[in-house]
Motif scaffolding. Structure first.
Motif, PDB file in Angstrom:
ATOM      1  N   SER A   1       0.817  -1.204   0.000  1.00 38.22           N
ATOM      2  CA  SER A   1       0.000   0.000   0.000  1.00 38.22           C
ATOM      3  C   SER A   1       0.854   1.257   0.000  1.00 38.22           C
ATOM      4  O   SER A   1       0.336   2.353  -0.079  1.00 38.22           O
ATOM      5  N   SER A   2       2.151   1.105   0.085  1.00 35.51           N
ATOM      6  CA  SER A   2       3.020   2.278   0.036  1.00 35.51           C
ATOM      7  C   SER A   2       3.960   2.161  -1.145  1.00 35.51           C
ATOM      8  O   SER A   2       4.192   1.091  -1.663  1.00 35.51           O
TER       9      SER A   2
ATOM     10  N   VAL B   1      -2.297  14.037  -9.138  1.00 35.22           N
ATOM     11  CA  VAL B   1      -3.068  12.920  -8.592  1.00 35.22           C
ATOM     12  C   VAL B   1      -2.083  11.786  -8.306  1.00 35.22           C
ATOM     13  O   VAL B   1      -1.341  11.367  -9.193  1.00 35.22           O
ATOM     14  N   ALA B   2      -2.085  11.312  -7.065  1.00 37.48           N
ATOM     15  CA  ALA B   2      -1.193  10.221  -6.648  1.00 37.48           C
ATOM     16  C   ALA B   2      -2.036   9.073  -6.116  1.00 37.48           C
ATOM     17  O   ALA B   2      -3.022   9.285  -5.403  1.00 37.48           O
ATOM     18  N   MET B   3      -1.644   7.836  -6.459  1.00 39.16           N
ATOM     19  CA  MET B   3      -2.394   6.662  -6.031  1.00 39.16           C
ATOM     20  C   MET B   3      -1.456   5.648  -5.392  1.00 39.16           C
ATOM     21  O   MET B   3      -0.342   5.445  -5.871  1.00 39.16           O
ATOM     22  N   SER B   4      -1.929   5.018  -4.321  1.00 36.37           N
ATOM     23  CA  SER B   4      -1.143   3.957  -3.696  1.00 36.37           C
ATOM     24  C   SER B   4      -1.067   2.768  -4.647  1.00 36.37           C
ATOM     25  O   SER B   4      -1.908   2.615  -5.542  1.00 36.37           O
TER      26      SER B   4
ATOM     27  N   ILE C   1      -5.905   7.625  -2.643  1.00 36.96           N
ATOM     28  CA  ILE C   1      -5.621   8.610  -3.686  1.00 36.96           C
ATOM     29  C   ILE C   1      -5.465   9.968  -3.013  1.00 36.96           C
ATOM     30  O   ILE C   1      -6.240  10.312  -2.127  1.00 36.96           O
ATOM     31  N   LEU C   2      -4.474  10.708  -3.428  1.00 33.50           N
ATOM     32  CA  LEU C   2      -4.260  12.070  -2.943  1.00 33.50           C
ATOM     33  C   LEU C   2      -4.174  12.977  -4.160  1.00 33.50           C
ATOM     34  O   LEU C   2      -3.485  12.650  -5.128  1.00 33.50           O
TER      35      LEU C   2
ATOM     36  N   LYS D   1      -9.731   7.293   0.703  1.00 34.01           N
ATOM     37  CA  LYS D   1      -9.288   6.037   1.300  1.00 34.01           C
ATOM     38  C   LYS D   1     -10.474   5.083   1.345  1.00 34.01           C
ATOM     39  O   LYS D   1     -11.519   5.412   1.904  1.00 34.01           O
ATOM     40  N   ASP D   2     -10.302   3.922   0.722  1.00 29.80           N
ATOM     41  CA  ASP D   2     -11.353   2.901   0.692  1.00 29.80           C
ATOM     42  C   ASP D   2     -12.687   3.496   0.262  1.00 29.80           C
ATOM     43  O   ASP D   2     -13.723   3.270   0.885  1.00 29.80           O
ATOM     44  N   ASN D   3     -12.667   4.287  -0.808  1.00 36.06           N
ATOM     45  CA  ASN D   3     -13.856   4.891  -1.417  1.00 36.06           C
ATOM     46  C   ASN D   3     -14.509   5.996  -0.593  1.00 36.06           C
ATOM     47  O   ASN D   3     -15.599   6.446  -0.935  1.00 36.06           O
ATOM     48  N   THR D   4     -13.888   6.430   0.490  1.00 35.78           N
ATOM     49  CA  THR D   4     -14.384   7.580   1.239  1.00 35.78           C
ATOM     50  C   THR D   4     -13.583   8.800   0.812  1.00 35.78           C
ATOM     51  O   THR D   4     -12.357   8.786   0.859  1.00 35.78           O
TER      52      THR D   4
END
Length: 145
Positions: free
Chosen positions: A25-26, A59-62, A68-69, A90-93
């Motif tokens: 995840s990182s 846009v950054a994604m794990s 996503i950030l 995070k987890d669709n939130t």
């Protein structure tokens, strides 16, 4: 509306371009974007930067696609306060930028963006009330594009 479209398009591009063997995840040790989320270090190696006119979208994604950030800035501006519209998923939130965003953009050219940031981000319930607040600290980015 452009921001939402770019965000969705960048996420789709990242999802299709990532290999199936991503399990962490990182990101790697030299990830171009990192931030602490409620004190836990997150590193993002999958980063897309889009220049549209004078607006720079990041846009950054794990690697496992659960986080996503994203944020924006204006091309050429450096100094304090030039990172804005911070979003974290995070987890669709979806967590939206709150009141306490800080940033310092050191380099901002047509081919590189470098700086630091921090923010408070909030998710909302169906009534429009704040559901959860996360603190983003020690954010760093060094993004050639």
């Amino acid at each position: 509306m452009k921001k939402i479209f770019f965000f969705a398009a960048a996420c789709a591009a990242m999802l299709t371009s990532c290999s199936d063997d991503d399990s962490s995840s990182s990101g790697g040790s030299n990830a171009p974007l990192s931030v602490k989320v409620n004190g836990t270090l997150k590193k993002f190696s999958n980063v897309e930067v889009e220049l549209e006119g004078q607006r720079v979208y990041v846009v950054a994604m794990s690697t496992n696609h659960s986080e996503i950030l994203s944020f924006e800035t204006d091309l050429g501006y450096t100094g304090d306060g030039y990172v804005f519209y911070v979003q974290y998923v995070k987890d669709n939130t979806i967590y939206w930028e709150g009141e306490n965003t800080t940033s310092n953009v050191e380099v901002n050219t047509e081919n590189r963006l470098k700086g630091t940031f921090g923010a408070t981000v909030e998710s909302y319930n169906d009534n429009g009330d704040v559901d959860e607040t996360l603190t983003l600290t020690n954010g760093k980015f060094d993004l050639p594009y």
